[in-house]
Write an enzyme that holds these catalytic residues in place. Sequence first.
Site, mmCIF file in Angstrom:
data_model
loop_
_atom_site.group_PDB
_atom_site.id
_atom_site.type_symbol
_atom_site.label_atom_id
_atom_site.label_comp_id
_atom_site.label_asym_id
_atom_site.label_seq_id
_atom_site.Cartn_x
_atom_site.Cartn_y
_atom_site.Cartn_z
ATOM 1 C CD GLU A 99 9.617 -11.370 -9.568
ATOM 2 O OE1 GLU A 99 9.039 -10.979 -8.557
ATOM 3 O OE2 GLU A 99 10.843 -11.231 -9.737
ATOM 4 C CD GLU A 156 16.775 -12.999 -9.221
ATOM 5 O OE1 GLU A 156 16.203 -13.433 -8.208
ATOM 6 O OE2 GLU A 156 16.460 -11.924 -9.761
ATOM 7 C CE LYS A 205 11.274 -2.597 -6.796
ATOM 8 N NZ LYS A 205 11.965 -3.720 -7.466
ATOM 9 C CB CYS A 243 -0.881 0.053 1.227
ATOM 10 S SG CYS A 243 -1.841 -1.428 1.496
ATOM 11 C CE LYS A 284 13.396 -11.198 -10.962
ATOM 12 N NZ LYS A 284 14.078 -10.595 -9.844
ATOM 13 N NE ARG A 305 4.710 1.849 -1.058
ATOM 14 C CZ ARG A 305 5.571 1.992 -0.062
ATOM 15 N NH1 ARG A 305 6.711 2.616 -0.272
ATOM 16 N NH2 ARG A 305 5.301 1.557 1.139
ATOM 17 C CG ASN A 332 1.664 0.208 4.031
ATOM 18 O OD1 ASN A 332 1.447 -0.991 3.937
ATOM 19 N ND2 ASN A 332 2.821 0.763 3.710
ATOM 20 N N GLY A 333 -0.283 -1.786 6.163
ATOM 21 C CA GLY A 333 0.157 -2.704 7.214
ATOM 22 C C GLY A 333 -0.944 -3.677 7.585
ATOM 23 C CG HIS A 388 19.378 -36.353 -4.919
ATOM 24 N ND1 HIS A 388 19.758 -37.577 -4.409
ATOM 25 C CD2 HIS A 388 20.516 -35.735 -5.316
ATOM 26 C CE1 HIS A 388 21.081 -37.677 -4.474
ATOM 27 N NE2 HIS A 388 21.553 -36.572 -5.031
ATOM 28 C CD1 TRP A 409 -0.172 -5.687 -3.485
ATOM 29 C CD2 TRP A 409 -0.064 -6.521 -1.418
ATOM 30 N NE1 TRP A 409 0.365 -6.953 -3.558
ATOM 31 C CE2 TRP A 409 0.451 -7.483 -2.313
ATOM 32 C CE3 TRP A 409 -0.103 -6.825 -0.055
ATOM 33 C CZ2 TRP A 409 0.921 -8.726 -1.893
ATOM 34 C CZ3 TRP A 409 0.370 -8.070 0.360
ATOM 35 C CH2 TRP A 409 0.876 -9.001 -0.554
HETATM 36 C C1 F6R Z 1 11.695 -10.205 -6.939
HETATM 37 C C2 F6R Z 1 11.756 -9.158 -5.939
HETATM 38 C C3 F6R Z 1 11.488 -9.532 -4.529
HETATM 39 C C4 F6R Z 1 12.339 -8.674 -3.569
HETATM 40 C C5 F6R Z 1 11.949 -8.973 -2.114
HETATM 41 C C6 F6R Z 1 12.811 -8.207 -1.133
HETATM 42 O O1 F6R Z 1 12.015 -9.734 -8.210
HETATM 43 O O2 F6R Z 1 11.984 -8.027 -6.240
HETATM 44 O O3 F6R Z 1 11.690 -10.893 -4.313
HETATM 45 O O4 F6R Z 1 13.693 -8.966 -3.787
HETATM 46 O O5 F6R Z 1 10.604 -8.644 -1.927
HETATM 47 O O6 F6R Z 1 12.651 -6.835 -1.288
HETATM 48 P P1 F6R Z 1 13.714 -5.835 -0.730
HETATM 49 O O7 F6R Z 1 14.979 -6.049 -1.495
HETATM 50 O O8 F6R Z 1 13.138 -4.474 -0.961
HETATM 51 O O9 F6R Z 1 13.905 -6.147 0.724
#
Ligand code: F6R
Length: 608
Positions: free
Chosen positions: A487, A480, A603, A2, A484, A27, A98-99, A503, A74
């Site tokens: 997501e 990773e 975000k 949020c 990517k 975000r 927010n929270g 395994h 959110w």
């Molecule tokens: C994936 C992504 C998330 C963040 C995670 C941590 O592409 O961006 O997995 O890496 O939410 O966020 P931060 O780095 O802001 O603590």
Amino acid sequence: MCGIVGIVGQQPVSERLVDALKRLEYRGYDSAGVATIIDGALHRRRAEGKLVNLEARLKEEPLSATIGIAHTRWATHGAPTERNAHPHFTDGVAVVHNGIIENFAELKDELSESGAEFRTETDTEVVAQLLARFRRDGLGRREAMHAMLKRVRGAYALAILFEDDPSTIMAARNGPPLAIGHGNGEMFLGSDAIALAPFTNEITYLIDGDWAVIGKTGVHIFDMDGNFVTRPRQVSTAAAFIVDKGNHRHFMEKEIYEQPEVISHALSHYINFIDNQVLPVSDDIDFAKVPSLAVSACGTAYLAGLIGKYWFERYARLPVEIDVASEFRYREIPLSPQSAALFISQSGETADTLASLRYCKEQGLKIGAVVNACESTIAREADAVFPILSGPEIGVASTKAFTCQLAVLAALAIRAGKARGTVTDDQEQALVKSLTGMPLIMRQVLNSIKPKIELLSRELSICRDVLYLGRGTSFPLAMEGALKLKEISYIHAEGYAAGELKHGPIALIDENMPVIVIAPNDRFFEKTVSNMQEVAARGGRIILITDEKGAAASKLDTMHTIVLPNVDEVIAPMIFSMPLQLLAYHTAVFMGTDVDQPRNLAKSVTVE
Ligand code: F6R
């Protein structure tokens, strides 16, 4: 997650509130709303989905006022419908939040028993209902605010309007950040300084437990006991960043192509390019003396930490304890107070990472923060801040922050190795030379692989599942790459250690399952080739991402081979990130998903 903004001023606020919300779009959110006070009455407009819907609503029914609060939601408690969208109104009180209010169920029962009627499924509504009840009980606005804060438990950033005071916004923080902006005869409130950048660069950050009464000309801040407190006013650098897409279709694409430049910038903070040496870092963490390092982070930042673990252990012979922050914080890990802890976070606000930091602080460890947002809570609570300097990352899927985190971790590991006497001067020179040459190689790779990646992405876009494999630092990189892809394209993808294939995951291999193998021609190459043989023998379709030497040596029948330049082992994770990021990006583009704001993702994850 949020976003909150507020303006109390002299000029109309609706348009400016929506503009500020746009700067918080990165975000992640699924509905939005604005509340104002006009002629002594609260008014609001809310809409499901993107901000264009809220803008359309405001066009149909404008709100002309000089005070207002606004929110991008959110969803946590209750579906992302207009009814659940903030601001929530109860008897002359408007609230955005927010929270998560953790004791909301208990409060809701209590309030319902005394006659309150709840109109939403949100946890936030209890805040509005509590405030309204305290006002009905005869408390003044500030007293009601203080009494409400004494009753709610959990994480919150709150902005509140009282209908009977059209010149004040109240705010409170416990967890998610809140920045107060000082203007000229106007005051602002935002989830971060980026939201407020067009209005002001003079910022006061509330700290946990603070609540504030914001008028046109200033702010009064109180602590949980109701004592008046002062917090520093600082000049934010957020306004210096131009947040636009340039010539790119998406922020994510722009951020991928920005990497050579931002990584150079990040490295210049840690490396003396002339002498090929790593610069001294903070005195707060003495890498020569610490017996071990605890590392904690979430998501992509955690995977950067996992690669960092290989480096700290290899170059500095420093044992690393690493875990995702949501587990780390509750594992009750016995930690030596002589150790140091590193927390990696792009936003610097991730709730679990922050909680892990506080756990380590309580155990007496020295705290280092590898962060992008240097004004963030994690940065402020750390003893030593290691900025990654990647500039604002707007695409929800992390790209440039990941590679900048890696660059900084590599420099820190070399520095730790020097301090511990495990890296010689010659080794330092060689490692630093590799890091110095990395941006140029990144640029060459980005400029050359696009046609091949686009071709491959078209094929991936019709797949249901994709497996990524790697060994050594290519193992976290495989995770990773999978993260990517899943997501932003919503294709199911998993990253595995190549040696783990037999395994379990090998059962999945058939002609419909592309297996992306990340295999630079390093110490592990031959072993990874054996794992590829196992995939090929079962009809699996291999996409090999390797270097020139690896391509010449593999002799395997692959569906595709992406060939990168031969590079030193220490920079391979950053260079090999380029095809992985582009592959995810172009696959998502083919599939027509919302690349910059993928569904359900936020975000900045400021709740557990
Ligand atoms: C994936 C992504 C998330 C963040 C995670 C941590 O592409 O961006 O997995 O890496 O939410 O966020 P931060 O780095 O802001 O603590």
